[in-house]
Design an enzyme around this catalytic site. Structure first.
Site, PDB file in Angstrom:
ATOM      1  N   HIS A  77       0.848  -1.208   0.000  1.00 38.92           N
ATOM      2  CA  HIS A  77       0.000   0.000   0.000  1.00 38.92           C
ATOM      3  C   HIS A  77       0.881   1.255   0.000  1.00 38.92           C
ATOM      4  CE1 HIS A  77      -2.824   2.918   2.203  1.00 38.92           C
ATOM      5  NE2 HIS A  77      -3.353   2.718   1.002  1.00 38.92           N
ATOM      6  N   HIS A 102      -7.332   8.462  -3.836  1.00 33.01           N
ATOM      7  CA  HIS A 102      -7.956   7.199  -4.229  1.00 33.01           C
ATOM      8  C   HIS A 102      -9.011   7.399  -5.310  1.00 33.01           C
ATOM      9  CE1 HIS A 102      -6.298   6.112  -0.249  1.00 33.01           C
ATOM     10  NE2 HIS A 102      -6.155   4.909  -0.776  1.00 33.01           N
ATOM     11  N   CYS A 231     -10.403  18.164  24.974  1.00 27.04           N
ATOM     12  CA  CYS A 231     -11.374  17.850  26.024  1.00 27.04           C
ATOM     13  C   CYS A 231     -10.625  17.588  27.332  1.00 27.04           C
ATOM     14  CB  CYS A 231     -12.180  16.614  25.623  1.00 27.04           C
ATOM     15  SG  CYS A 231     -13.329  16.083  26.901  1.00 27.04           S
ATOM     16  N   TYR A 368     -15.813  19.402  35.498  1.00 27.23           N
ATOM     17  CA  TYR A 368     -14.488  19.840  35.044  1.00 27.23           C
ATOM     18  C   TYR A 368     -13.668  20.364  36.210  1.00 27.23           C
ATOM     19  CZ  TYR A 368     -16.298  19.097  30.393  1.00 27.23           C
ATOM     20  OH  TYR A 368     -16.817  18.518  29.267  1.00 27.23           O
TER      21      TYR A 368
END
Lengths: 526, 526
Positions: A77, A102, A231, A368
């Site tokens: 590949h 591709h 995050c 948090y």
């Protein structure tokens, strides 16, 4: 349900005709057409294909509802064996969509044609077509945008999803398809762009002021900021292995980067007579700036960060040069560079100058907040007294190789990853170790390394060459970063584990299998 | 040399008289006087006294050149046994000078009188008197101020000295006597205060401007800043145990705090027309502000830090309400809160606005640069490319108990220490562990904990109660801090070791001996 499985011998042709007579030929005309070009093909379900991911079973992929055995092709590949393996047992289209070469050449399809071994079962083809319609019935999340198929979905309602780590460092500016999505509610989509406005109010502002989206786009100088959003729970999955926490078990990809275009909050405030001046802010009791979204989310940051020119806080209307996607806050999102993702409130509708933090759970409750490792239950502490997460600690992770990947003895491998620190603190160094941290190789800093060290709002990519030892079967590869304040990542999770599972920035460790050259099968172990 | 050792029996009096006849009685009259009041006293040298620091040898101290055996008194010391032990084998006056209650009451001297066992040898008495005079001969360092006797001296020329750790947390504002001293040259002392001036020059300033010391004191509003200064090499001694580095092997006390009074550099610049404005700084190529001392030292910080009002950089003329001591920069020192000690240039004489960092070795050479752990020799790297140390990483250390102290099984002990982080990032938590970091106790934050989390220029004190286990003989006590950006200290030195030995902020570990209650002897093991 009937399927047009091609029968190998023409001896059975009369039988096929008789079965066809039971069905509407008209309805199946397209399948008949396909059948003509798909001679000798077996029919497989998506579930069956999904089990073909190793050398032993063969590695299969689906393209245009045909099935291909790519086992032998993997080492050849052009994009490398690791990338193509991501599609093992899956549809390749989502992956091809971020590697458009591709589609720009006939070669991939020509190569695939030689590897064709089957056809997807009609049930799956129809199911995929109707999936979106089904989702929309009686569900507040039914209008949520379709999630990029490249993302691994932790939860669908609300949507929380991240890309496989190996895709993360392909682009310094993360494409939409691999941007992590972390929402708290259904995504607002019924936005009337022409009438969309934000309201500025609070201390120091006598009468609330409305600004339309058009005002922001036309009356102010646009400012572009490249900022990484992470995050607070990034890498929580690893922390759970040390001791269970609560929240989404993110891997290493709850972090992404975009170029945001919008208006500096400093400029907006200046235009309504709110100057960034410490005395003014003190006289008017402006210590925090609260951001409120149309779906109920709210969060705040310090007025020093939000209102100073240096803070680079912008009200963004574009992400990577296009309107912000729905999932990421269309049409307006505040960008607070250097602060945890949750402070970058999406679908922004109100800005409030205040003498206190936002009241929402994302600011004052446990979500948090960084508890100590000794806190095993929320009842034992006064959550309000714990500072809410704003700037994040220095972080890094290895994106290549992946966990449990096979590497060959004596090969030189290029280890790849990202590093980031909160507060705009640039990355000054990344070190890599393959002996548990006793010896280190200094990685080469790549994209992002030219950012100013006190305003590095975006991540830094890095790579380091290591030689795979020939005397072991398993290898642990470690990375850690140092930021401009010379803060470093802790060696282990044991000092930073916390009930909410946030701020996991322990040294990142990847375990790989080390094999002889002739063992190479380029397959993915499940 | 002859000494007036008291002969126990009067039988020998004729002999003494005959010896005395060989000397000038006049010169020795004072000793004769002393002798009369110091009956039955043996004579010991300082060297002999210095070996008496354990229960086995007896713990001796010197006061007013008399020698006392305080072994049995130690458990009854009102200030606690650990403090009194600091004077084991030494003169007590330096210690009493910071605990003036010893002088305000007759009790200490009365108690001591009962423990008197001897008298200091005349050689030592005379040596101490002449020590200062001798130092002054033919030595550029001869005029250096006398170092507080409370400090442990790493080097005398230039002077580098720190207090024993256990004294460090007695006062949140460090007294002069225990302030660490870290100099690069002889201390300038021939300062003509009336003619002292600083010169402002460089980019954006057409003609250099002179400001006298008197101008600064009278023409500007005074600003007070409480700021902790930490040497980049604090805790280098521990790092050397992992692998040898270069530089002074500081223990945990190359860190101290003062209230500085001076003029905000922002105010000075405003008065000469240099406004803090990003556009102005960019147009005039002002990226760095260089500070140059009269003795040749120079260092620089970013213009954003130096010139913004928020940066709180001041040109200080007072330390703790008095003129700055010679060793700490009299008459002017720049205070750069949140930045490593070396940027707080003493004996300030020039301020230069520039487009580059200072050229001196303290800025661009290896002295204050954080190399990776893989760098074993300076030849292998381009030192200029490594960012100079400015803000320091989060730090903490245990000041009580001391290393190798004896603690009693089942006792509850109060562990005491300090924590600090660069860039004004406040301390949000300190954790203490006695099981290698598997379990943690959250410490109580004390003085300093009320500082704003984004402008905590000074350290935070903390304490935590632990119960001493009864099933072990040795105990390792660990502390670590978390700052407002949730950065943490690394578990070990192995990821942060560096050739220069700077930025050691690994978990601080103290090993103590655990003994049975009846083993208590309150002595210091050597």
């Amino acid at each position: 349900m009937f399927s047009f499985r091609r029968i190998k011998s023409s001896l059975y042709y009369p039988i096929i005709l008789s079965i066809l007579s039971l069905k509407s030929l008209e309805n199946n005309i397209s399948y008949n057409d396909k059948e003509d070009t798909n001679k000798e093909l077996k029919i497989y379900t998506e579930k069956e294909v999904s089990t073909h991911t190793t050398k032993e079973t063969g590695i299969w992929v689906i393209y245009d509802n045909n099935i291909y055995d790519i086992t032998k092709f993997i080492p050849n590949h052009p994009g490398g064996p690791d990338k193509i393996k991501l599609a093992s047992g899956k549809h390749v289209e989502p992956f091809w969509s971020i590697y458009p070469q591709h589609y720009n050449s006939k070669l991939p399809k020509e190569l695939l044609e030689k590897m064709k071994i089957g056809r997807l079962h009609d049930d799956d083809i129809l199911k995929n077509k109707s999936k979106n319609n089904e989702l929309k019935k009686n569900d507040p999340y039914s209008s949520d945008p379709i999630v990029s198929p490249l993302l691994n979905i932790h939860s669908a309602k609300p949507i929380n999803a991240e890309a496989p780590g190996v895709l993360l460092t392909d682009n310094w500016i993360t494409p939409d398809d691999t941007w992590f999505v972390r929402n708290h509610h259904p995504v607002p989509i019924n936005i009337d762009e022409n009438n969309y406005k934000i309201i500025l109010s609070g201390n120091g502002i006598k009468t609330p002021i409305e600004l339309t989206l058009n005002d922001l786009k036309t009356k102010y100088k646009p400012t572009k900021i490249i900022s990484t959003l992470q995050c607070g729970g990034n890498r929580r999955g690893e922390m759970n292995k040390y001791g269970i926490t609560s929240g989404t078990p993110w891997d290493i990809s709850a972090i992404s980067t975009a170029e945001w275009t919008g208006v500096r909050l400093y400029d907006i405030m200046k235009s309504i007579g709110i100057l960034y001046d410490e005395d003014f802010l003190e006289e008017n009791n402006i210590t925090n700036v609260q951001f409120i979204a149309i779906e109920g989310m709210e969060a705040s940051v310090s007025s020093k960060k939000a209102l100073s020119k240096n803070g680079d806080v912008i009200i963004a209307y574009e992400m990577n040069g296009k309107p912000i996607p729905y999932s990421h806050g269309y049409p307006l999102r505040v960008i607070v560079p250097g602060h945890v993702g949750v402070r970058n409130v999406k679908w922004l509708s109100k800005i409030v100058l205040s003498d206190e933090e936002s009241k929402g759970p994302w600011q004052r409750s446990m979500a948090y907040k960084g508890f100590g490792p000794s806190i095993k239950s929320i009842e034992s502490i006064d959550v309000e007294k714990i500072p809410s997460l704003q700037e994040q600690p220095v972080q890094s992770a290895i994106t290549y190789p992946s966990m449990n990947q096979k590497l060959i003895k004596n090969d030189t491998e290029k280890i790849i990853g990202y590093a980031y620190s909160g507060g705009g603190r640039g990355i000054v160094r990344v070190d890599v170790s393959i002996d548990g941290g006793n010896n280190w190789i200094t990685a080469k800093l790549k994209e992002g390394s030219e950012q100013p060290l006190d305003k590095a709002w975006a991540w830094t990519f890095w790579e380091a060459n290591i030689k795979i030892p020939d005397n072991i079967d398993n290898l642990e590869i470690i990375c850690k970063a140092t930021d401009a304040s010379y803060n470093v990542q802790p060696d282990s999770i044991k000092g930073i584990w916390n009930l909410r599972g946030i701020n996991n920035n322990a040294w990142h460790r990847i375990n790989v299998n080390v094999i002889e050259d002739n063992d190479t099968d380029d397959t993915v172990e499940e």
